[in-house]
Design an enzyme around this catalytic site. Structure first.
Site, PDB file in Angstrom:
ATOM      1  N   ASN A 127       0.864  -1.182   0.000  1.00 15.88           N
ATOM      2  CA  ASN A 127       0.000   0.000   0.000  1.00 15.88           C
ATOM      3  C   ASN A 127       0.904   1.236   0.000  1.00 15.88           C
ATOM      4  O   ASN A 127       1.481   1.580   1.022  1.00 15.88           O
ATOM      5  CB  ASN A 127      -0.898  -0.020   1.252  1.00 15.88           C
ATOM      6  CG  ASN A 127      -1.709   1.265   1.385  1.00 15.88           C
ATOM      7  OD1 ASN A 127      -1.801   2.058   0.447  1.00 15.88           O
ATOM      8  ND2 ASN A 127      -2.285   1.472   2.565  1.00 15.88           N
TER       9      ASN A 127
ATOM     10  N   LYS B 224       0.117   4.314  -0.390  1.00 17.05           N
ATOM     11  CA  LYS B 224      -0.496   5.546   0.145  1.00 17.05           C
ATOM     12  C   LYS B 224      -0.227   6.709  -0.812  1.00 17.05           C
ATOM     13  O   LYS B 224      -0.285   6.526  -2.023  1.00 17.05           O
ATOM     14  CB  LYS B 224       0.011   5.805   1.561  1.00 17.05           C
ATOM     15  CG  LYS B 224      -0.131   4.554   2.442  1.00 17.05           C
ATOM     16  CD  LYS B 224       0.070   4.792   3.897  1.00 17.05           C
ATOM     17  CE  LYS B 224      -0.103   3.468   4.637  1.00 17.05           C
ATOM     18  NZ  LYS B 224      -0.178   3.597   6.069  1.00 17.05           N
TER      19      LYS B 224
ATOM     20  N   HIS C 257      -9.765   1.320   4.691  1.00 17.26           N
ATOM     21  CA  HIS C 257      -8.474   1.507   5.351  1.00 17.26           C
ATOM     22  C   HIS C 257      -8.656   2.473   6.518  1.00 17.26           C
ATOM     23  O   HIS C 257      -9.430   3.429   6.435  1.00 17.26           O
ATOM     24  CB  HIS C 257      -7.437   2.061   4.361  1.00 17.26           C
ATOM     25  CG  HIS C 257      -6.049   2.044   4.945  1.00 17.26           C
ATOM     26  ND1 HIS C 257      -5.607   3.034   5.782  1.00 17.26           N
ATOM     27  CD2 HIS C 257      -5.047   1.144   4.837  1.00 17.26           C
ATOM     28  CE1 HIS C 257      -4.361   2.735   6.161  1.00 17.26           C
ATOM     29  NE2 HIS C 257      -4.000   1.594   5.594  1.00 17.26           N
TER      30      HIS C 257
ATOM     31  N   GLU D  48      -6.975   4.866   7.597  1.00 18.21           N
ATOM     32  CA  GLU D  48      -6.736   6.292   7.287  1.00 18.21           C
ATOM     33  C   GLU D  48      -7.958   6.916   6.616  1.00 18.21           C
ATOM     34  O   GLU D  48      -8.242   8.091   6.795  1.00 18.21           O
ATOM     35  CB  GLU D  48      -5.465   6.436   6.434  1.00 18.21           C
ATOM     36  CG  GLU D  48      -4.211   6.205   7.287  1.00 18.21           C
ATOM     37  CD  GLU D  48      -2.989   5.725   6.538  1.00 18.21           C
ATOM     38  OE1 GLU D  48      -2.976   5.756   5.299  1.00 18.21           O
ATOM     39  OE2 GLU D  48      -2.022   5.294   7.210  1.00 18.21           O
TER      40      GLU D  48
ATOM     41  N   GLU E  42      -5.721  -4.759  10.514  1.00 23.14           N
ATOM     42  CA  GLU E  42      -4.691  -3.740  10.709  1.00 23.14           C
ATOM     43  C   GLU E  42      -4.974  -2.971  11.994  1.00 23.14           C
ATOM     44  O   GLU E  42      -5.767  -2.021  11.996  1.00 23.14           O
ATOM     45  CB  GLU E  42      -4.708  -2.749   9.538  1.00 23.14           C
ATOM     46  CG  GLU E  42      -4.347  -3.367   8.210  1.00 23.14           C
ATOM     47  CD  GLU E  42      -3.706  -2.340   7.286  1.00 23.14           C
ATOM     48  OE1 GLU E  42      -2.561  -2.567   6.874  1.00 23.14           O
ATOM     49  OE2 GLU E  42      -4.335  -1.304   6.994  1.00 23.14           O
TER      50      GLU E  42
ATOM     51  N   GLY F 265       2.057   2.509  10.739  1.00 21.00           N
ATOM     52  CA  GLY F 265       3.004   3.611  10.612  1.00 21.00           C
ATOM     53  C   GLY F 265       3.681   3.999  11.918  1.00 21.00           C
ATOM     54  O   GLY F 265       4.324   5.045  12.006  1.00 21.00           O
TER      55      GLY F 265
ATOM     56  N   SER G  48       3.043  -1.918  10.445  1.00 23.79           N
ATOM     57  CA  SER G  48       4.483  -1.959  10.690  1.00 23.79           C
ATOM     58  C   SER G  48       5.131  -3.315  10.347  1.00 23.79           C
ATOM     59  O   SER G  48       6.010  -3.789  11.061  1.00 23.79           O
ATOM     60  CB  SER G  48       4.807  -1.549  12.127  1.00 23.79           C
ATOM     61  OG  SER G  48       4.423  -0.200  12.343  1.00 23.79           O
TER      62      SER G  48
HETATM   63  P1  PGA Z   1       2.559   0.500   7.676  1.00 26.21           P
HETATM   64  O1  PGA Z   1       1.131   0.700   6.974  1.00 26.21           O
HETATM   65  O2  PGA Z   1       3.123  -0.796   7.154  1.00 26.21           O
HETATM   66  O3  PGA Z   1       3.359   1.702   7.285  1.00 26.21           O
HETATM   67  O4  PGA Z   1       2.313   0.424   9.155  1.00 26.21           O
HETATM   68  C1  PGA Z   1       0.249  -0.369   6.738  1.00 26.21           C
HETATM   69  C2  PGA Z   1      -1.014   0.130   6.112  1.00 26.21           C
HETATM   70  O5  PGA Z   1      -1.438   1.248   6.428  1.00 26.21           O
HETATM   71  O6  PGA Z   1      -1.643  -0.562   5.289  1.00 26.21           O
END
Ligand code: PGA
Length: 252
Positions: free
Chosen positions: A13, A15, A98, A100, A170, A176, A215
């Site tokens: 992903n 982003k 997601h 976010e 997640e 993140g 992460s």
């Molecule tokens: P990350 O993000 O691996 O940077 O924690 C995962 C995601 O948001 O799908």
């Protein structure tokens, strides 16, 4: 549980990162490194690079996804992108829900349900993201929150369509942040998700890939993938480098 019923999915992903030339160069560099991998490798670029990535990935084993879709197929919805359009641009997958999008764009479960249905209607494989916040986890509400997200986002999905869905667990506190869920801790939630899906769809639940995100790095991918209900990974930050992402794909 028979893990062989499910082909692992490892998705990147990206982003809001990468220009078109950066995205295309990444796919060209990744191709030879993942050629012999047995997992499904999915790149989920920003919309601007979707078609270019799909073209670069053509005739390779790399699949392509969209980060979001509208619940509508077309219409006067300025700034939205429909499942028909992402499919036309070359996507086979679409992320829905997601955290976010839930957090910054206030997407409720009812809207995510509409997006998931729209994905299935236009032959995209939806990757439905669910997960609890740190406060919810501390308050012992993890199962309650995820149970509600699954019930509301998957409402009205028939058994024949269910087999095309991918679920990504997640935990919001792991995205993140550099804090990954302990593999056994993630496994426990995946097992809860599988049991919940079994209540909706019976034995079809065994066929649905449940992937972990939050992460994920090259040094924790193998440990996570050893868990019996973890069928893949959704990778954010660590998917931006070809070296790191390819070592995650080649975790074993
Ligand atoms: P990350 O993000 O691996 O940077 O924690 C995962 C995601 O948001 O799908």
């Amino acid at each position: 549980m028979d893990r062989n019923l499910r082909t692992p999915v490892i998705a990147a992903n990206w982003k809001m990162y990468k220009t078109i030339p950066e995205a295309v160069a990444f796919v060209h560099a990744l191709e030879s490194k993942v050629k012999s991998s047995k997992v499904k490798v999915v790149i989920i670029p920003p919309f601007t690079a979707l078609n270019a990535v799909a073209e670069a990935a053509d005739l390779t084993k790399i699949l392509v996804g969209a980060q979001n879709i509208s619940e509508h197929s077309e219409g006067p919805y300025t700034g939205e992108i429909s499942p028909v359009q992402v499919s036309d641009a070359g996507a086979q997958y679409a992320l829905v829900g997601h955290s976010e999008r839930r957090r910054y764009f206030h997407e409720p479960n009812s809207l995510i349900n509409g997006k998931l249905k729209a994905a299935l209607k236009y032959d995209l494989i939806p990757i439905l993201c669910v997960g609890e916040t740190l406060e919810e986890r501390k308050a012992g509400q993890t199962h309650e929150v995820i149970g509600k997200q699954l019930a509301e986002c998957l409402d009205g999905i028939s058994i024949d369509l269910a087999v095309n869905v991918v679920i990504a667990y997640e935990p919001v506190w792991a995205i993140g942040t550099g804090v990954t869920a302990i593999p056994e801790e993630a496994q426990a939630v995946h097992q809860f998700c599988r049991k919940t899906l079994e209540k909706f769809w019976g034995s079809i639940a065994e066929k649905i890939p449940l992937i972990y995100g939050g992460s994920v790095k090259a040094d924790n991918a193998a440990e996570l993938m050893k868990q019996k209900d973890i069928d893949g990974l959704l990778v954010g930050g660590a998917s931006l480098s070809v070296e790191t992402f390819s070592s995650i794909v080649n975790f074993d």
